[in-house]
Design a protein around this motif. Structure first.
Motif, PDB file in Angstrom:
ATOM      1  N   LEU A  40      30.033 -46.469 -33.047  1.00 26.26           N
ATOM      2  CA  LEU A  40      30.365 -45.194 -32.398  1.00 26.26           C
ATOM      3  C   LEU A  40      30.077 -45.240 -30.897  1.00 26.26           C
ATOM      4  O   LEU A  40      30.864 -44.743 -30.095  1.00 26.26           O
ATOM      5  CB  LEU A  40      29.585 -44.052 -33.049  1.00 26.26           C
ATOM      6  CG  LEU A  40      30.024 -43.663 -34.449  1.00 26.26           C
ATOM      7  CD1 LEU A  40      29.087 -42.606 -35.020  1.00 26.26           C
ATOM      8  CD2 LEU A  40      31.452 -43.165 -34.446  1.00 26.26           C
ATOM      9  N   GLY A  41      28.958 -45.838 -30.514  1.00 28.64           N
ATOM     10  CA  GLY A  41      28.631 -45.958 -29.096  1.00 28.64           C
ATOM     11  C   GLY A  41      29.638 -46.805 -28.348  1.00 28.64           C
ATOM     12  O   GLY A  41      30.041 -46.471 -27.223  1.00 28.64           O
ATOM     13  N   ALA A  42      30.073 -47.896 -28.962  1.00 21.82           N
ATOM     14  CA  ALA A  42      31.066 -48.751 -28.314  1.00 21.82           C
ATOM     15  C   ALA A  42      32.412 -48.038 -28.202  1.00 21.82           C
ATOM     16  O   ALA A  42      33.112 -48.163 -27.189  1.00 21.82           O
ATOM     17  CB  ALA A  42      31.219 -50.049 -29.090  1.00 21.82           C
ATOM     18  N   LEU A  45      32.269 -45.775 -25.374  1.00 23.30           N
ATOM     19  CA  LEU A  45      32.408 -46.537 -24.137  1.00 23.30           C
ATOM     20  C   LEU A  45      33.878 -46.680 -23.756  1.00 23.30           C
ATOM     21  O   LEU A  45      34.229 -46.622 -22.582  1.00 23.30           O
ATOM     22  CB  LEU A  45      31.768 -47.924 -24.295  1.00 23.30           C
ATOM     23  CG  LEU A  45      31.889 -48.881 -23.119  1.00 23.30           C
ATOM     24  CD1 LEU A  45      31.033 -48.380 -21.963  1.00 23.30           C
ATOM     25  CD2 LEU A  45      31.482 -50.269 -23.521  1.00 23.30           C
ATOM     26  N   PHE A  46      34.733 -46.837 -24.750  1.00 22.40           N
ATOM     27  CA  PHE A  46      36.162 -46.993 -24.483  1.00 22.40           C
ATOM     28  C   PHE A  46      36.850 -45.678 -24.135  1.00 22.40           C
ATOM     29  O   PHE A  46      38.014 -45.681 -23.746  1.00 22.40           O
ATOM     30  CB  PHE A  46      36.868 -47.636 -25.671  1.00 22.40           C
ATOM     31  CG  PHE A  46      36.537 -49.083 -25.846  1.00 22.40           C
ATOM     32  CD1 PHE A  46      36.536 -49.956 -24.769  1.00 22.40           C
ATOM     33  CD2 PHE A  46      36.209 -49.586 -27.087  1.00 22.40           C
ATOM     34  CE1 PHE A  46      36.231 -51.290 -24.921  1.00 22.40           C
ATOM     35  CE2 PHE A  46      35.904 -50.925 -27.256  1.00 22.40           C
ATOM     36  CZ  PHE A  46      35.915 -51.776 -26.168  1.00 22.40           C
ATOM     37  N   THR A  55      34.449 -53.637 -21.007  1.00 25.47           N
ATOM     38  CA  THR A  55      35.390 -53.656 -22.128  1.00 25.47           C
ATOM     39  C   THR A  55      35.108 -54.849 -23.040  1.00 25.47           C
ATOM     40  O   THR A  55      35.126 -54.719 -24.269  1.00 25.47           O
ATOM     41  CB  THR A  55      36.841 -53.719 -21.606  1.00 25.47           C
ATOM     42  OG1 THR A  55      37.070 -52.592 -20.757  1.00 25.47           O
ATOM     43  CG2 THR A  55      37.837 -53.704 -22.739  1.00 25.47           C
ATOM     44  N   CYS A  56      34.815 -55.982 -22.454  1.00 26.35           N
ATOM     45  CA  CYS A  56      34.499 -57.183 -23.231  1.00 26.35           C
ATOM     46  C   CYS A  56      33.218 -56.978 -24.049  1.00 26.35           C
ATOM     47  O   CYS A  56      33.175 -57.291 -25.241  1.00 26.35           O
ATOM     48  CB  CYS A  56      34.354 -58.376 -22.297  1.00 26.35           C
ATOM     49  SG  CYS A  56      34.034 -59.928 -23.138  1.00 26.35           S
ATOM     50  N   PHE A  57      32.185 -56.426 -23.415  1.00 28.28           N
ATOM     51  CA  PHE A  57      30.937 -56.167 -24.133  1.00 28.28           C
ATOM     52  C   PHE A  57      31.146 -55.142 -25.249  1.00 28.28           C
ATOM     53  O   PHE A  57      30.577 -55.269 -26.340  1.00 28.28           O
ATOM     54  CB  PHE A  57      29.840 -55.678 -23.185  1.00 28.28           C
ATOM     55  CG  PHE A  57      29.219 -56.767 -22.360  1.00 28.28           C
ATOM     56  CD1 PHE A  57      29.075 -58.048 -22.852  1.00 28.28           C
ATOM     57  CD2 PHE A  57      28.769 -56.510 -21.083  1.00 28.28           C
ATOM     58  CE1 PHE A  57      28.505 -59.055 -22.104  1.00 28.28           C
ATOM     59  CE2 PHE A  57      28.190 -57.501 -20.307  1.00 28.28           C
ATOM     60  CZ  PHE A  57      28.052 -58.782 -20.821  1.00 28.28           C
ATOM     61  N   GLY A  58      31.940 -54.120 -24.994  1.00 27.27           N
ATOM     62  CA  GLY A  58      32.229 -53.123 -26.027  1.00 27.27           C
ATOM     63  C   GLY A  58      32.968 -53.731 -27.206  1.00 27.27           C
ATOM     64  O   GLY A  58      32.668 -53.432 -28.367  1.00 27.27           O
ATOM     65  N   ALA A  59      33.927 -54.603 -26.926  1.00 23.49           N
ATOM     66  CA  ALA A  59      34.672 -55.259 -27.996  1.00 23.49           C
ATOM     67  C   ALA A  59      33.762 -56.172 -28.818  1.00 23.49           C
ATOM     68  O   ALA A  59      33.839 -56.194 -30.056  1.00 23.49           O
ATOM     69  CB  ALA A  59      35.835 -56.045 -27.419  1.00 23.49           C
ATOM     70  N   ILE A  60      32.884 -56.900 -28.137  1.00 29.12           N
ATOM     71  CA  ILE A  60      31.936 -57.764 -28.850  1.00 29.12           C
ATOM     72  C   ILE A  60      30.994 -56.927 -29.708  1.00 29.12           C
ATOM     73  O   ILE A  60      30.697 -57.286 -30.860  1.00 29.12           O
ATOM     74  CB  ILE A  60      31.156 -58.648 -27.856  1.00 29.12           C
ATOM     75  CG1 ILE A  60      32.089 -59.673 -27.220  1.00 29.12           C
ATOM     76  CG2 ILE A  60      29.973 -59.343 -28.536  1.00 29.12           C
ATOM     77  CD1 ILE A  60      31.486 -60.438 -26.061  1.00 29.12           C
TER      78      ILE A  60
END
Length: 90
Positions: A40-42, A45-46, A55-60
């Motif tokens: 949910l937090g990621a 972020l988007f 965006t890369c960290f959120g996807a990971i």
């Protein structure tokens, strides 16, 4: 941030390695809940403009947390099947 990540990783590893097998299922339930909050937090972020690194960290984060949630449900399902009563025809 790297120091906090490293410390939390080491503390988490030490704590989880000392959990008795009797408490494994409640621990899995808790880690599934924590992973759901991470997802949910990621996703939040988007919802705002982000840099490519964010965006890369959120996807990971979403991939890792999803892997944990799916794996937790698979293991819990497998454990529950061990406790089902077998029918007399089997």
């Amino acid at each position: 941030m790297v120091g906090v990540f490293s410390a939390s990783f080491l503390i988490g590893y030490v704590l989880i390695s000392r959990v008795p097998s009797l408490l494994h299922t409640p621990l899995m339930s808790m880690t599934n809940a924590v992973s759901a909050v991470t997802i949910l937090g990621a996703l939040l972020l988007f919802s705002v403009p982000t840099t490519p690194l964010e965006t890369c960290f959120g996807a990971i984060a979403i991939l890792c947390a999803s892997f944990n949630v799916i794996g937790g449900f698979a293991i819990t399902d497998r454990m529950l099947k061990l406790f089902k009563a077998k029918s007399r025809n089997e």
